[in-house]
Scaffold this motif. Sequence first.
Motif, PDB file in Angstrom:
ATOM      1  N   PHE A 153      -2.016  -9.978  -1.807  1.00 45.41           N
ATOM      2  CA  PHE A 153      -0.589  -9.920  -2.054  1.00 45.41           C
ATOM      3  C   PHE A 153       0.205  -8.504  -2.005  1.00 45.41           C
ATOM      4  CE2 PHE A 153      -1.844 -13.884  -3.592  1.00 45.41           C
ATOM      5  CZ  PHE A 153      -1.252 -14.652  -2.648  1.00 45.41           C
ATOM      6  N   PHE A 154      -0.570  -7.630  -2.771  1.00 50.85           N
ATOM      7  CA  PHE A 154      -0.130  -6.204  -2.850  1.00 50.85           C
ATOM      8  C   PHE A 154      -0.124  -5.484  -1.386  1.00 50.85           C
ATOM      9  CE2 PHE A 154      -0.941  -1.525  -3.620  1.00 50.85           C
ATOM     10  CZ  PHE A 154       0.080  -1.319  -4.332  1.00 50.85           C
ATOM     11  N   TRP A 155      -1.271  -5.949  -0.794  1.00 53.02           N
ATOM     12  CA  TRP A 155      -1.341  -5.263   0.627  1.00 53.02           C
ATOM     13  C   TRP A 155      -0.098  -5.866   1.470  1.00 53.02           C
ATOM     14  CZ3 TRP A 155      -2.719  -0.664   1.015  1.00 53.02           C
ATOM     15  CH2 TRP A 155      -3.560  -0.116  -0.088  1.00 53.02           C
ATOM     16  N   ALA A 156      -0.055  -7.196   1.409  1.00 49.95           N
ATOM     17  CA  ALA A 156       1.061  -7.803   1.978  1.00 49.95           C
ATOM     18  C   ALA A 156       2.329  -7.101   1.670  1.00 49.95           C
ATOM     19  CB  ALA A 156       0.923  -9.321   1.787  1.00 49.95           C
ATOM     20  N   LYS A 157       2.611  -6.882   0.469  1.00 49.09           N
ATOM     21  CA  LYS A 157       3.929  -6.341  -0.021  1.00 49.09           C
ATOM     22  C   LYS A 157       3.994  -5.075   0.386  1.00 49.09           C
ATOM     23  CE  LYS A 157       6.248  -4.773  -4.368  1.00 49.09           C
ATOM     24  NZ  LYS A 157       6.113  -5.151  -5.660  1.00 49.09           N
ATOM     25  N   MET A 158       3.169  -4.049   0.386  1.00 50.22           N
ATOM     26  CA  MET A 158       3.413  -2.856   0.608  1.00 50.22           C
ATOM     27  C   MET A 158       3.572  -2.852   2.408  1.00 50.22           C
ATOM     28  SD  MET A 158       3.173  -0.399  -1.521  1.00 50.22           S
ATOM     29  CE  MET A 158       3.873  -2.015  -2.814  1.00 50.22           C
ATOM     30  N   ALA A 159       2.994  -3.590   2.992  1.00 48.58           N
ATOM     31  CA  ALA A 159       3.130  -3.738   4.640  1.00 48.58           C
ATOM     32  C   ALA A 159       4.903  -3.955   4.958  1.00 48.58           C
ATOM     33  CB  ALA A 159       2.179  -4.663   5.114  1.00 48.58           C
ATOM     34  N   GLY A 160       4.866  -5.088   4.087  1.00 47.82           N
ATOM     35  CA  GLY A 160       6.321  -5.463   4.254  1.00 47.82           C
ATOM     36  C   GLY A 160       7.294  -4.576   3.588  1.00 47.82           C
ATOM     37  N   LEU A 161       7.082  -3.853   2.813  1.00 42.80           N
ATOM     38  CA  LEU A 161       7.927  -2.673   2.469  1.00 42.80           C
ATOM     39  C   LEU A 161       8.274  -1.680   3.285  1.00 42.80           C
ATOM     40  CD1 LEU A 161       9.780  -1.327   0.351  1.00 42.80           C
ATOM     41  CD2 LEU A 161       7.752  -0.503  -0.818  1.00 42.80           C
ATOM     42  N   ALA A 162       7.116  -1.338   3.828  1.00 42.18           N
ATOM     43  CA  ALA A 162       7.113  -0.100   5.114  1.00 42.18           C
ATOM     44  C   ALA A 162       7.953  -0.574   6.282  1.00 42.18           C
ATOM     45  CB  ALA A 162       5.797   0.006   5.533  1.00 42.18           C
ATOM     46  N   MET A 163       7.696  -2.101   6.513  1.00 40.76           N
ATOM     47  CA  MET A 163       8.218  -2.648   7.835  1.00 40.76           C
ATOM     48  C   MET A 163       9.861  -2.519   7.313  1.00 40.76           C
ATOM     49  SD  MET A 163       6.432  -6.002   9.417  1.00 40.76           S
ATOM     50  CE  MET A 163       7.549  -7.297   8.552  1.00 40.76           C
ATOM     51  N   GLY A 164      10.296  -3.176   6.188  1.00 41.05           N
ATOM     52  CA  GLY A 164      11.579  -3.231   5.827  1.00 41.05           C
ATOM     53  C   GLY A 164      12.373  -1.976   5.890  1.00 41.05           C
ATOM     54  N   ILE A 165      11.699  -0.789   5.521  1.00 43.84           N
ATOM     55  CA  ILE A 165      12.445   0.549   5.372  1.00 43.84           C
ATOM     56  C   ILE A 165      12.677   1.016   6.693  1.00 43.84           C
ATOM     57  CG2 ILE A 165      12.356   2.947   4.891  1.00 43.84           C
ATOM     58  CD1 ILE A 165      10.791   1.978   2.423  1.00 43.84           C
ATOM     59  N   VAL A 166      11.488   1.106   7.653  1.00 41.31           N
ATOM     60  CA  VAL A 166      11.650   1.287   8.917  1.00 41.31           C
ATOM     61  C   VAL A 166      12.558   0.326   9.749  1.00 41.31           C
ATOM     62  CG1 VAL A 166      10.411   1.473  11.361  1.00 41.31           C
ATOM     63  CG2 VAL A 166       9.273   2.153   9.335  1.00 41.31           C
ATOM     64  N   PHE A 167      12.633  -0.943   9.617  1.00 40.69           N
ATOM     65  CA  PHE A 167      13.572  -2.049  10.433  1.00 40.69           C
ATOM     66  C   PHE A 167      14.994  -1.429   9.801  1.00 40.69           C
ATOM     67  CE2 PHE A 167      15.770  -5.985  10.514  1.00 40.69           C
ATOM     68  CZ  PHE A 167      15.548  -6.153  11.955  1.00 40.69           C
ATOM     69  N   MET A 168      15.159  -1.237   8.797  1.00 39.42           N
ATOM     70  CA  MET A 168      16.565  -0.970   7.983  1.00 39.42           C
ATOM     71  C   MET A 168      17.180   0.186   8.746  1.00 39.42           C
ATOM     72  SD  MET A 168      17.677  -0.491   4.273  1.00 39.42           S
ATOM     73  CE  MET A 168      16.939   0.923   3.845  1.00 39.42           C
ATOM     74  N   LEU A 169      16.322   1.469   8.770  1.00 38.68           N
ATOM     75  CA  LEU A 169      16.670   2.634   9.285  1.00 38.68           C
ATOM     76  C   LEU A 169      16.925   2.600  10.883  1.00 38.68           C
ATOM     77  CD1 LEU A 169      14.675   5.011   7.297  1.00 38.68           C
ATOM     78  CD2 LEU A 169      17.169   4.324   6.743  1.00 38.68           C
ATOM     79  N   SER A 170      16.212   1.824  11.546  1.00 31.69           N
ATOM     80  CA  SER A 170      16.227   1.733  13.047  1.00 31.69           C
ATOM     81  C   SER A 170      16.957   0.500  13.540  1.00 31.69           C
ATOM     82  CB  SER A 170      14.816   1.654  13.664  1.00 31.69           C
ATOM     83  OG  SER A 170      14.054   0.328  13.043  1.00 31.69           O
ATOM     84  N   PHE A 171      16.509  -0.637  13.858  1.00 29.66           N
ATOM     85  CA  PHE A 171      17.231  -1.638  14.605  1.00 29.66           C
ATOM     86  C   PHE A 171      18.419  -2.064  13.723  1.00 29.66           C
ATOM     87  CE2 PHE A 171      13.014  -2.167  16.112  1.00 29.66           C
ATOM     88  CZ  PHE A 171      13.263  -2.453  17.404  1.00 29.66           C
ATOM     89  N   ARG A 172      18.300  -2.341  12.528  1.00 25.51           N
ATOM     90  CA  ARG A 172      19.488  -2.943  11.644  1.00 25.51           C
ATOM     91  C   ARG A 172      20.642  -2.039  11.797  1.00 25.51           C
ATOM     92  NH1 ARG A 172      21.263  -2.817   6.254  1.00 25.51           N
ATOM     93  NH2 ARG A 172      21.858  -4.902   5.374  1.00 25.51           N
ATOM     94  N   SER A 173      20.393  -0.935  11.432  1.00 27.90           N
ATOM     95  CA  SER A 173      21.490   0.211  11.377  1.00 27.90           C
ATOM     96  C   SER A 173      22.047   0.408  12.806  1.00 27.90           C
ATOM     97  CB  SER A 173      20.960   1.446  10.730  1.00 27.90           C
ATOM     98  OG  SER A 173      21.170   2.656  11.377  1.00 27.90           O
ATOM     99  N   ALA A 174      21.105   0.515  13.843  1.00 29.24           N
ATOM    100  CA  ALA A 174      21.732   0.518  15.269  1.00 29.24           C
ATOM    101  C   ALA A 174      22.497  -0.508  15.611  1.00 29.24           C
ATOM    102  CB  ALA A 174      20.614   0.913  16.301  1.00 29.24           C
ATOM    103  N   VAL A 175      21.980  -1.616  15.481  1.00 34.99           N
ATOM    104  CA  VAL A 175      22.640  -3.190  15.687  1.00 34.99           C
ATOM    105  C   VAL A 175      24.044  -3.278  15.012  1.00 34.99           C
ATOM    106  CG1 VAL A 175      22.161  -5.456  15.941  1.00 34.99           C
ATOM    107  CG2 VAL A 175      20.444  -3.951  16.909  1.00 34.99           C
ATOM    108  N   TYR A 176      23.768  -3.157  13.802  1.00 32.29           N
ATOM    109  CA  TYR A 176      24.987  -3.456  13.063  1.00 32.29           C
ATOM    110  C   TYR A 176      26.169  -2.612  13.542  1.00 32.29           C
ATOM    111  CZ  TYR A 176      22.557  -6.441   9.675  1.00 32.29           C
ATOM    112  OH  TYR A 176      21.798  -7.522   9.135  1.00 32.29           O
ATOM    113  N   SER A 177      25.948  -1.417  13.630  1.00 32.92           N
ATOM    114  CA  SER A 177      27.048  -0.481  14.255  1.00 32.92           C
ATOM    115  C   SER A 177      27.719  -0.740  15.582  1.00 32.92           C
ATOM    116  CB  SER A 177      26.620   0.856  14.099  1.00 32.92           C
ATOM    117  OG  SER A 177      25.537   1.307  15.146  1.00 32.92           O
ATOM    118  N   ARG A 178      26.645  -1.586  16.332  1.00 35.04           N
ATOM    119  CA  ARG A 178      27.343  -2.137  17.620  1.00 35.04           C
ATOM    120  C   ARG A 178      27.640  -3.429  17.678  1.00 35.04           C
ATOM    121  NH1 ARG A 178      23.712   1.594  18.243  1.00 35.04           N
ATOM    122  NH2 ARG A 178      23.858   3.161  19.678  1.00 35.04           N
ATOM    123  N   ALA A 179      27.827  -4.220  16.481  1.00 39.03           N
ATOM    124  CA  ALA A 179      28.356  -5.592  16.358  1.00 39.03           C
ATOM    125  C   ALA A 179      29.626  -5.834  17.235  1.00 39.03           C
ATOM    126  CB  ALA A 179      28.554  -5.978  15.130  1.00 39.03           C
TER     127      ALA A 179
END
Lengths: 191, 168
Positions: B99-125
């Motif tokens: 569970f700890f490893w799943a959590k760390m993987a999810g956290l890394a994914m969450g940060i990368v996703f937030m800074l890339s897709f999420r921010s790019a797509v939200y500003s082009r809504a």
Amino acid sequence: MLNELLFEFATWLDGFQASTNLHEALYAYGWVEATHVLTLTLFLGMLLVIDLRLLGVAFKELPASTLMERLDKPMMIGFVVMIISGILLYFAIPVRSTQSIWFRIKVVLLIAAGINALLIRNMTRSADLAWDNDPVPPKRIRVGAGLSLSLWALVVVCGRNMAYDWWDCHKEMPYFMYWAAGCVNELAAFE
Amino acid sequence: MNVVPFFEWLDATWLASFAKTYAGLFSMVQAVHILSMVMLVGMIILGDLRMLNVVLKGVPSDVIIQNTKKWIYIGLVGIVLSGIYEASAIAMKLAYNSFFWAKMAGLAMGIVFMLSFRSAVYSRAPETIASTGPKSDAVEPWVVKLVASASLLIWFSVAANGRWIGFS
Ligand code: HEM
Ligand code: HEM
């Protein structure tokens, strides 16, 4: 007197098969507790947004009333889920929770935070919101918002500390602590 | 990659023995971890629910996303610092905890996703979601909603995995 009544109530709940089942279930208890913790992000998350606006430190471009009125529903949905999952957690372990000093402080703080929330609600009736668009609301509003955040943070501390047995009834404690935690059997030994 | 030596090292640091010694302080750090989560995930779900048009529909989305940023970063710093403190006390358990490893993987994914897709797509809504006036580079509404749903899913799974470390 009150301690005896609460203890009897908890013992009565403890007699239900469902209480034992929930406590001993492999996954059910975990999911209820996970729901309790995850829902904090919705309930306290929306509360944080509103209170930061009322403190005048965030979302200053938006009228305070917009956030208060429109985030009220998601926040209250979160609150209801907190209460339901909380009652289930209590039902799973009723006697120990009843005699937990942290649980007792938590309930008192919950009531205090509730009263504070009602006072803020009264001070922010939309009719007399002359400061609605001001980046920084009046002092009494800011005090209320600061109090709100502090009280809820303390509720979280108490909720988290319930997991520890430092002041459980079976421990050696001063009379006052037995009384505050409502350890009726240990108190009787003092008579 | 063998990560166990890292946890053996962490387990032997002064931080680990300090964290294991003071139970009262440890419980306070746990509360800080939870409160940081409220700030981090609370601000993220405000943005995501806004882009799903579930809350604050019609309020310019740029203003909301912009305001959440600072608090997301403060929450992240708080949660990572308190998380490392907590991790040091149970380092050897975590080295083998999925569970700890799943959590760390999810956290890394969450940060990368937030800074890339999420921010790019939200500003082009598109206007129907953003309410900030027409844009030339707007994306389809379903793209925005997909990104918002993915964001919610990632962060709730990180939090759920975090809670499940204790049960496992
Ligand atoms: C809405 C406000 C509430 C907040 C902010 C809150 C907060 C918390 C927190 C942070 C925890 C620790 C969870 C963890 O780390 O796993 C917790 C646990 C718990 N809460 Fe609440 N809670 C609330 C309402 C309630 C209510 C209304 C009840 C019961 C009637 C309740 C009963 C419990 C119980 C029994 C636990 C489990 C403690 C344990 O054995 O570890 N809570 N709460
Ligand atoms: C580097 C970052 C992080 C580290 C090292 C970390 C580490 C930990 C550790 C060691 C625990 C204690 C497990 C236990 O003994 O029960 C924990 C609990 C937890 N973590 Fe994290 N964490 C991090 C980030 C996060 C994030 C980003 C979130 C949320 C989105 C999160 C949510 C939680 C939750 C909900 C718990 C259970 C809280 C409780 O009931 O006390 N953590 N974390």
